[in-house]
Scaffold this motif. Structure first.
Motif, PDB file in Angstrom:
ATOM      1  N   VAL A 130       0.819  -1.213   0.000  1.00 61.83           N
ATOM      2  CA  VAL A 130       0.000   0.000   0.000  1.00 61.83           C
ATOM      3  C   VAL A 130       0.852   1.261   0.000  1.00 61.83           C
ATOM      4  O   VAL A 130       0.334   2.361  -0.212  1.00 61.83           O
ATOM      5  CB  VAL A 130      -0.979   0.032   1.193  1.00 61.83           C
ATOM      6  CG1 VAL A 130      -1.959  -1.116   1.112  1.00 61.83           C
ATOM      7  CG2 VAL A 130      -0.244   0.043   2.522  1.00 61.83           C
ATOM      8  N   GLU A 131       2.142   1.125   0.231  1.00 66.82           N
ATOM      9  CA  GLU A 131       3.031   2.285   0.182  1.00 66.82           C
ATOM     10  C   GLU A 131       3.860   2.304  -1.094  1.00 66.82           C
ATOM     11  O   GLU A 131       4.890   2.976  -1.176  1.00 66.82           O
ATOM     12  CB  GLU A 131       3.900   2.338   1.434  1.00 66.82           C
ATOM     13  CG  GLU A 131       3.050   2.472   2.694  1.00 66.82           C
ATOM     14  CD  GLU A 131       3.740   3.192   3.829  1.00 66.82           C
ATOM     15  OE1 GLU A 131       4.559   4.090   3.557  1.00 66.82           O
ATOM     16  OE2 GLU A 131       3.445   2.868   4.984  1.00 66.82           O
ATOM     17  N   GLY A 132       3.398   1.539  -2.100  1.00 69.06           N
ATOM     18  CA  GLY A 132       3.956   1.682  -3.437  1.00 69.06           C
ATOM     19  C   GLY A 132       4.919   0.617  -3.894  1.00 69.06           C
ATOM     20  O   GLY A 132       5.382   0.655  -5.037  1.00 69.06           O
ATOM     21  N   ILE A 133       5.248  -0.348  -3.041  1.00 65.44           N
ATOM     22  CA  ILE A 133       6.158  -1.416  -3.459  1.00 65.44           C
ATOM     23  C   ILE A 133       5.365  -2.476  -4.225  1.00 65.44           C
ATOM     24  O   ILE A 133       4.407  -3.050  -3.701  1.00 65.44           O
ATOM     25  CB  ILE A 133       6.879  -2.046  -2.260  1.00 65.44           C
ATOM     26  CG1 ILE A 133       7.782  -1.004  -1.594  1.00 65.44           C
ATOM     27  CG2 ILE A 133       7.702  -3.258  -2.690  1.00 65.44           C
ATOM     28  CD1 ILE A 133       8.556  -1.518  -0.405  1.00 65.44           C
ATOM     29  N   THR A 134       5.765  -2.720  -5.453  1.00 61.78           N
ATOM     30  CA  THR A 134       5.049  -3.673  -6.305  1.00 61.78           C
ATOM     31  C   THR A 134       5.859  -4.927  -6.616  1.00 61.78           C
ATOM     32  O   THR A 134       5.287  -5.974  -6.924  1.00 61.78           O
ATOM     33  CB  THR A 134       4.628  -3.001  -7.627  1.00 61.78           C
ATOM     34  OG1 THR A 134       5.805  -2.491  -8.289  1.00 61.78           O
ATOM     35  CG2 THR A 134       3.665  -1.844  -7.353  1.00 61.78           C
ATOM     36  N   LEU A 385       8.661  11.176  -2.666  1.00 62.68           N
ATOM     37  CA  LEU A 385       9.813  11.171  -1.764  1.00 62.68           C
ATOM     38  C   LEU A 385       9.601  12.030  -0.524  1.00 62.68           C
ATOM     39  O   LEU A 385      10.505  12.165   0.303  1.00 62.68           O
ATOM     40  CB  LEU A 385      11.067  11.632  -2.515  1.00 62.68           C
ATOM     41  CG  LEU A 385      11.412  10.825  -3.781  1.00 62.68           C
ATOM     42  CD1 LEU A 385      12.765  11.244  -4.321  1.00 62.68           C
ATOM     43  CD2 LEU A 385      11.379   9.328  -3.500  1.00 62.68           C
ATOM     44  N   GLU A 386       8.413  12.614  -0.388  1.00 62.61           N
ATOM     45  CA  GLU A 386       8.082  13.345   0.831  1.00 62.61           C
ATOM     46  C   GLU A 386       7.513  12.373   1.858  1.00 62.61           C
ATOM     47  O   GLU A 386       6.717  11.495   1.526  1.00 62.61           O
ATOM     48  CB  GLU A 386       7.054  14.448   0.537  1.00 62.61           C
ATOM     49  CG  GLU A 386       7.609  15.608  -0.276  1.00 62.61           C
ATOM     50  CD  GLU A 386       8.545  16.493   0.542  1.00 62.61           C
ATOM     51  OE1 GLU A 386       8.560  16.359   1.783  1.00 62.61           O
ATOM     52  OE2 GLU A 386       9.252  17.305  -0.071  1.00 62.61           O
ATOM     53  N   VAL A 387       7.868  12.568   3.120  1.00 62.79           N
ATOM     54  CA  VAL A 387       7.447  11.654   4.177  1.00 62.79           C
ATOM     55  C   VAL A 387       5.930  11.600   4.310  1.00 62.79           C
ATOM     56  O   VAL A 387       5.356  10.558   4.639  1.00 62.79           O
ATOM     57  CB  VAL A 387       8.085  12.066   5.523  1.00 62.79           C
ATOM     58  CG1 VAL A 387       7.619  11.136   6.641  1.00 62.79           C
ATOM     59  CG2 VAL A 387       9.599  12.027   5.425  1.00 62.79           C
ATOM     60  N   THR A 388       5.253  12.715   4.050  1.00 66.54           N
ATOM     61  CA  THR A 388       3.805  12.772   4.249  1.00 66.54           C
ATOM     62  C   THR A 388       3.010  12.279   3.047  1.00 66.54           C
ATOM     63  O   THR A 388       1.779  12.228   3.112  1.00 66.54           O
ATOM     64  CB  THR A 388       3.374  14.210   4.567  1.00 66.54           C
ATOM     65  OG1 THR A 388       3.814  15.079   3.509  1.00 66.54           O
ATOM     66  CG2 THR A 388       3.978  14.683   5.882  1.00 66.54           C
ATOM     67  N   SER A 389       3.670  11.910   1.956  1.00 67.40           N
ATOM     68  CA  SER A 389       2.955  11.446   0.765  1.00 67.40           C
ATOM     69  C   SER A 389       2.598   9.968   0.889  1.00 67.40           C
ATOM     70  O   SER A 389       3.271   9.196   1.576  1.00 67.40           O
ATOM     71  CB  SER A 389       3.800  11.656  -0.494  1.00 67.40           C
ATOM     72  OG  SER A 389       4.027  13.033  -0.713  1.00 67.40           O
TER      73      SER A 389
END
Length: 428
Positions: A130-134, A385-389
């Motif tokens: 869910v944090e973008g790792i595919t 690359l922003e922590v809050t994204s």
């Protein structure tokens, strides 16, 4: 039967990955970072059909049957590739029964393959997905009483509960430096001697296999299965991933690669910046943790947060890796820190997407947003690359993933402590 059981298990824990059949999806009004020849495209559309990217650009027509995802100008990138970690083979690090990353003893070394140990129903997969790792490179590690050669790794996708292997084997792993010395009797010289002996035996076995099978050949340091596993390495078909941090250890690895004509990749590389010109000249890539800046060991005294920026300036290919299983998702934060210490933003994105795909030989499948490639796509609510994204949508091989995880279920369950459906112990 096994396929039905696997699908049922995956659904039972509430982590279904979406429809089994890929849709036609159109991501519109997007700022697309293709990481390919088209660069960044504003006001663009990404069209996905049958699990692959059909078109990317400003003037892409959207078919009537397509499901639209309005990006509203937000950033769209390829999926993140975890270049080195243990997703799927480690669930609870301190519980041996859920940790399949290493073996003890010397019966198998090079032949050990993590593929059969990967659990596609691991709770850690959705947490990272869910944090973008595919995609993830699943690597063996050195266990207590293990050997210099840790074994073979694999590449998996984080979206399919059954057909999840992208490549196996993907690489052979071994160690130099302090770890290699400890596994070889105490000296770096002994580690290199053992490694050279293994490679020489693998060559001799290749050239004299018939004599070996007739028991007309000398004994080898490794068993038959290990010698068989090393054949793709000595033939240059499979990369050898050598863990090395100190500059002198990296130079020793480069000499080894030259002597045996190996496809070498350096893992760790805390002091890689000190030998950047040599790495670039030999086109040897490096897997680094951009947050490593403290000399936790004598072999990493020259650690610096500028490692990535200096390697980039020298023309060295590198990918970011955490070596983690639970928190590989923090790789975006690590990449952002590299940008804060001099690495260009586009190079940081490439280090977690396009470059690892190239290093691992799957750049013709994933890592960029280009027609014909498999559709691993992430829509972000801000700068990745922003922590809050955070991702709004994660798509793997053309299928949109659920954004539900164990974490979100726990959050939702206890968000309202006045809820009468909660067990009495949890109410206000």
């Amino acid at each position: 039967m096994l396929r039905a059981i696997a699908i049922a298990l995956f659904a039972a824990v509430g982590l279904a990955v979406g429809p089994l059949k890929a849709e036609v999806i159109a991501i519109t009004d997007a700022t697309v970072h293709t990481l390919g020849e088209q660069g960044v495209i504003e006001d663009a559309t990404v069209l996905i059909r049958d699990g692959r990217i059909e078109a990317v650009g400003r003037d892409v027509g959207v078919p009537r049957e397509a499901r639209r995802i309005d990006a509203m100008g937000r950033i769209v990138t390829p999926g993140i590739i975890d270049a080195h970690g243990h997703i799927g083979i480690v669930e609870v690090s301190a519980v041996g029964g859920s940790n399949d990353s290493s073996v003890s003893g010397r019966h198998f070394t090079a032949a050990f393959d993590v593929t059969d140990a990967i659990n596609p129903a691991s709770m850690l997969i959705p947490v990272n997905r869910v944090e973008g790792i595919t995609r993830a490179v699943v690597a063996p590690s050195h266990g207590s009483g293990g050997t210099l050669i840790a074994g073979q790794g694999a590449i998996m996708d984080l979206g399919d509960p059954v057909d999840f292997i992208t490549r196996s084997p993907a690489a052979m792993y071994a160690s130099l430096g302090e770890t290699g010395a400890a596994l070889s009797g105490g000296s770096r010289g002994a580690a290199m001697l053992h490694l050279r002996e293994a490679l020489q035996d693998a060559r001799d076995y290749r050239d004299n296999r018939s004599a070996f099978e007739r028991r007309e050949r000398r004994d080898y340091a490794l068993g038959r299965l290990d010698l068989d596993a090393l054949q793709p390495v000595i033939e240059g078909e499979l990369p050898l991933i050598l863990q090395a941090h100190r500059a002198s250890d990296i130079r020793a690895a480069l000499r080894l690669a030259t002597d045996y004509d190996l496809r070498l990749v350096i893992s760790g590389g805390a002091e890689a910046w000190k030998v950047a010109d040599e790495l670039a000249a030999m086109n040897v890539p490096v897997l680094i943790d951009p947050l490593q800046n403290l000399p936790g060991r004598f072999e990493s005294l020259a650690s610096t947060l500028e490692n990535a920026a200096r390697l980039h300036e020298a023309g060295v290919r590198f990918a970011f890796a955490t070596g983690d299983s639970h928190n590989a998702r923090n790789i975006t934060q690590a990449a952002g820190n590299a940008v804060a210490h001099g690495l260009p933003h586009d190079a940081a994105l490439a280090a977690i997407m396009a470059v690892p795909a190239d290093i691992w030989g799957i750049g013709d499948r994933v890592g960029r947003l280009e027609p014909g490639l498999e559709a691993d796509v992430v829509v972000w609510d801000g700068d990745p690359l922003e922590v809050t994204s955070y991702p709004d949508h994660v798509i793997i091989k053309g299928r949109e993933m659920s954004m539900e995880t164990r974490h979100t279920r726990l959050r939702d369950r206890y968000m309202n402590l006045d809820d009468d459906t909660l067990p009495r112990a949890y109410r206000r």
